[in-house]
Design a protein around this motif. Structure first.
Motif, PDB file in Angstrom:
ATOM      1  N   THR A 192      -1.905  -4.406   3.084  1.00 59.31           N
ATOM      2  CA  THR A 192      -0.378  -4.517   3.097  1.00 59.31           C
ATOM      3  C   THR A 192       0.361  -3.501   2.246  1.00 59.31           C
ATOM      4  N   LEU A 193       1.206  -2.921   2.953  1.00 61.85           N
ATOM      5  CA  LEU A 193       1.871  -1.563   2.249  1.00 61.85           C
ATOM      6  C   LEU A 193       3.424  -2.033   2.157  1.00 61.85           C
ATOM      7  N   TYR A 194       3.812  -3.044   2.433  1.00 60.36           N
ATOM      8  CA  TYR A 194       5.251  -3.379   2.198  1.00 60.36           C
ATOM      9  C   TYR A 194       5.595  -4.095   1.122  1.00 60.36           C
ATOM     10  N   ASN A 195       6.763  -4.040   0.278  1.00 53.60           N
ATOM     11  CA  ASN A 195       7.256  -4.805  -0.790  1.00 53.60           C
ATOM     12  C   ASN A 195       6.442  -4.797  -1.990  1.00 53.60           C
ATOM     13  N   TYR A 196       6.056  -3.353  -2.252  1.00 51.51           N
ATOM     14  CA  TYR A 196       5.294  -3.278  -3.690  1.00 51.51           C
ATOM     15  C   TYR A 196       6.118  -2.199  -4.531  1.00 51.51           C
ATOM     16  N   ASP A 197       6.049  -2.490  -5.656  1.00 45.34           N
ATOM     17  CA  ASP A 197       6.663  -1.602  -6.728  1.00 45.34           C
ATOM     18  C   ASP A 197       5.410  -0.899  -7.702  1.00 45.34           C
ATOM     19  N   PRO A 198       5.113   0.389  -7.540  1.00 44.02           N
ATOM     20  CA  PRO A 198       6.061   1.280  -6.843  1.00 44.02           C
ATOM     21  C   PRO A 198       5.710   1.216  -5.355  1.00 44.02           C
ATOM     22  N   PRO A 199       6.438   1.730  -4.567  1.00 41.97           N
ATOM     23  CA  PRO A 199       6.356   1.647  -2.896  1.00 41.97           C
ATOM     24  C   PRO A 199       5.002   2.546  -2.463  1.00 41.97           C
ATOM     25  N   SER A 200       4.792   2.184  -1.607  1.00 40.65           N
ATOM     26  CA  SER A 200       3.542   2.900  -0.898  1.00 40.65           C
ATOM     27  C   SER A 200       3.748   4.228  -0.581  1.00 40.65           C
ATOM     28  N   THR A 201       2.681   5.094  -0.832  1.00 41.87           N
ATOM     29  CA  THR A 201       3.241   6.421  -0.587  1.00 41.87           C
ATOM     30  C   THR A 201       2.864   7.047   0.728  1.00 41.87           C
ATOM     31  N   VAL A 202       2.929   8.182   0.918  1.00 37.15           N
ATOM     32  CA  VAL A 202       2.640   9.056   2.333  1.00 37.15           C
ATOM     33  C   VAL A 202       1.028   8.635   2.424  1.00 37.15           C
ATOM     34  N   ASP A 203       0.479   8.974   1.442  1.00 40.33           N
ATOM     35  CA  ASP A 203      -0.901   9.207   1.462  1.00 40.33           C
ATOM     36  C   ASP A 203      -1.405   7.653   2.027  1.00 40.33           C
ATOM     37  N   ASP A 204      -0.682   6.636   1.225  1.00 40.64           N
ATOM     38  CA  ASP A 204      -1.196   5.336   1.463  1.00 40.64           C
ATOM     39  C   ASP A 204      -1.118   5.152   3.004  1.00 40.64           C
ATOM     40  N   ILE A 205       0.035   5.301   3.516  1.00 39.24           N
ATOM     41  CA  ILE A 205       0.232   5.291   5.028  1.00 39.24           C
ATOM     42  C   ILE A 205      -0.626   5.993   5.797  1.00 39.24           C
TER      43      ILE A 205
END
Length: 90
Positions: free
Chosen positions: A7-20
């Motif tokens: 899951t990439l949504y609603n995290y602090d810090p936000p997901s990075t381009v690399d995560d996506i």
């Protein structure tokens, strides 16, 4: 579908381009059945990864929630606790 896609949504810090991009790569690998495509399929494979990464980024940017952002470290700790309960401590 794929345990490596997180899951990439609603995290602090936000997901990075690399995560996506990593999630998009895992998705394309799963759907295509290729870990590393042959040279003839490389362009189509890379294009699919780029398209899915773009769609994922657009989705994440357009979602809204009133829930507070989750903390990655605490989510990892919860997952490890679930795994220890399910599979036993290692």
């Amino acid at each position: 579908m794929c345990r490596n896609i997180r899951t990439l949504y609603n995290y602090d810090p936000p997901s990075t381009v690399d995560d996506i991009e990593a999630a998009a790569l895992q998705y394309v690998r799963k759907v295509s059945g290729f870990r590393k495509p042959a040279a003839i399929n490389r362009a189509a494979f890379e294009h699919a990864v780029a398209e899915i990464a773009g769609a994922t980024a657009a989705l994440l940017n357009s979602l809204q929630t009133s829930a507070p952002p989750r903390d990655r470290a605490s989510e990892i700790a919860k997952a490890r606790a679930r795994n220890a309960k399910r599979f036993g401590a290692s």
